[in-house]
Design a protein around this motif. Structure first.
Motif, PDB file in Angstrom:
ATOM      1  N   ALA A  16      60.145 -51.684 102.219  1.00  0.00           N
ATOM      2  CA  ALA A  16      60.786 -51.405 100.930  1.00  0.00           C
ATOM      3  C   ALA A  16      62.147 -50.766 101.170  1.00  0.00           C
ATOM      4  O   ALA A  16      62.258 -49.775 101.895  1.00  0.00           O
ATOM      5  CB  ALA A  16      59.906 -50.471 100.096  1.00  0.00           C
ATOM      6  N   GLY A  17      63.196 -51.348 100.565  1.00  0.00           N
ATOM      7  CA  GLY A  17      64.537 -50.823 100.792  1.00  0.00           C
ATOM      8  C   GLY A  17      65.173 -51.311 102.073  1.00  0.00           C
ATOM      9  O   GLY A  17      66.210 -50.800 102.489  1.00  0.00           O
ATOM     10  N   VAL A  42      63.622 -45.091 110.569  1.00  0.00           N
ATOM     11  CA  VAL A  42      63.905 -46.410 111.129  1.00  0.00           C
ATOM     12  C   VAL A  42      63.415 -47.549 110.237  1.00  0.00           C
ATOM     13  O   VAL A  42      64.071 -48.592 110.159  1.00  0.00           O
ATOM     14  CB  VAL A  42      63.351 -46.534 112.564  1.00  0.00           C
ATOM     15  N   GLY A  43      62.298 -47.394 109.533  1.00  0.00           N
ATOM     16  CA  GLY A  43      61.830 -48.463 108.655  1.00  0.00           C
ATOM     17  C   GLY A  43      61.782 -49.791 109.378  1.00  0.00           C
ATOM     18  O   GLY A  43      61.238 -49.904 110.481  1.00  0.00           O
ATOM     19  N   GLY A  44      62.371 -50.826 108.769  1.00  0.00           N
ATOM     20  CA  GLY A  44      62.409 -52.138 109.408  1.00  0.00           C
ATOM     21  C   GLY A  44      63.462 -52.267 110.486  1.00  0.00           C
ATOM     22  O   GLY A  44      63.471 -53.244 111.240  1.00  0.00           O
ATOM     23  N   ASN A 126      53.473 -57.754  98.193  1.00  0.00           N
ATOM     24  CA  ASN A 126      54.912 -57.483  98.218  1.00  0.00           C
ATOM     25  C   ASN A 126      55.415 -56.835  99.513  1.00  0.00           C
ATOM     26  O   ASN A 126      56.533 -56.326  99.551  1.00  0.00           O
ATOM     27  CB  ASN A 126      55.318 -56.585  97.039  1.00  0.00           C
ATOM     28  N   GLY A 127      54.606 -56.824 100.555  1.00  0.00           N
ATOM     29  CA  GLY A 127      55.053 -56.222 101.802  1.00  0.00           C
ATOM     30  C   GLY A 127      55.289 -54.736 101.716  1.00  0.00           C
ATOM     31  O   GLY A 127      56.048 -54.165 102.501  1.00  0.00           O
ATOM     32  N   THR A 202      56.231 -42.676  98.618  1.00  0.00           N
ATOM     33  CA  THR A 202      54.946 -42.432  99.253  1.00  0.00           C
ATOM     34  C   THR A 202      54.768 -43.314 100.482  1.00  0.00           C
ATOM     35  O   THR A 202      53.734 -43.931 100.679  1.00  0.00           O
ATOM     36  CB  THR A 202      53.791 -42.658  98.254  1.00  0.00           C
ATOM     37  N   TYR A 203      55.814 -43.388 101.316  1.00  0.00           N
ATOM     38  CA  TYR A 203      55.711 -44.205 102.513  1.00  0.00           C
ATOM     39  C   TYR A 203      54.842 -43.523 103.558  1.00  0.00           C
ATOM     40  O   TYR A 203      54.404 -44.145 104.515  1.00  0.00           O
ATOM     41  CB  TYR A 203      57.088 -44.537 103.065  1.00  0.00           C
TER      42      TYR A 203
END
Length: 276
Positions: A16-17, A42-44, A126-127, A202-203
């Motif tokens: 997300a984002g 880092v996320g994706g 939605n991943g 809420t990751y």
């Protein structure tokens, strides 16, 4: 990590984002030269992979507070073939999805934990990545025609890029302990929500609220005082603009891919903030 261009690796996870759609804008604003690259959310990792593909990263530090996410990067760096083998045990099937979702990560090996996260990410609704207060992944099964659960070439390309990279689970504020003058830091935190129903903070189980946003601003300012260049993305909200008053703020438009309603996935304004 050397300075030669690697095989082009793309983000392994949908996040997300994620910054894939904004990469041209971000790359245009990254300093031409920097000694080390830091990404504390880092996320994706879209910007990291893009810079690595251009051979622009000499040394990298990737971190996040989300343990499951960091497991993915550690396993890809250290044991990519084992991750691929573990992914081969998964199938796009509803009952299997919920069995995997219910597994206790601590009972799995590192490659199995990484494969679980990748599988859930590729097949969930939605991943999204979302945890409840108990730290349990709680996104329902998604509907896809034929999702690619195991992209072997990209997993191996990502593994090659991650060799020599410092990867750790840690809070964003620790970047002050190891970022040095001449380094570059990119912050892509959970965004300040634009409405009560648009809250993707809420990751992980601890969330990311206004006090965290204020602490992040303090870290951003402290890096400037230290001579470390930093760039930060966030939502275009008065709260964020007020926090970063005095820094260079630009408004960008990004396609929003995560929304429960299709007509809510158009381009929305967000901010890119630099301390240089």
């Amino acid at each position: 990590m050397n300075q030669q261009p690697h095989s082009i690796a793309r983000p392994v996870l949908k996040w997300a984002g994620g910054k894939g759609r904004l990469l041209p804008e971000l790359l245009a604003r990254v300093p031409d030269e920097f000694n080390a690259y830091h990404e504390p959310f880092v996320g994706g990792g879209a910007l990291f992979f893009a810079l690595a593909g251009q051979g622009r990263i000499r040394r990298a530090y990737l971190s996040d507070a989300n343990a499951g996410l960091i497991d993915v990067y550690l396993a890809l760096r250290n044991a990519v073939e084992e991750v691929i083998a573990a992914l081969g045990q998964h199938a796009y099937e509803r009952e299997h999805y919920y069995r995997v979702r219910a597994l206790r990560p601590e009972a799995l090996t590192l490659p199995e934990r990484a494969a679980r996260v990748i599988y859930l990410n590729k097949t969930c609704y939605n991943g999204l990545y979302r945890e409840n207060r108990a730290g349990q992944f709680n996104v329902p099964f998604g509907r896809y025609k034929n999702p690619t659960i195991c992209d072997e070439p990209n997993l191996r390309a990502a593994s090659a890029v991650l060799q020599g990279v410092d990867i750790a689970r840690r809070r964003f504020s620790t970047v002050l302990d190891y970022a040095q003058p001449g380094n570059f830091v990119y912050f892509d935190p959970p965004y300040h929500p634009v409405s009560p129903t648009a809250n993707f903070t809420t990751y992980d189980r601890d969330g990311f609220g206004p006090d965290d946003q204020r602490q992040l601003r303090d870290v951003f300012a402290a890096l400037a005082d230290k001579g470390v260049r930093a760039m930060l993305s966030n939502s275009d909200m008065p709260f964020v603009r007020d926090l970063y008053a005095g820094f260079h703020i630009e408004q960008l438009y990004a396609a929003r891919a995560v929304n429960s309603k299709a007509n809510g996935r158009g381009k929305v304004a967000e901010l890119l903030i630099c301390n240089f």
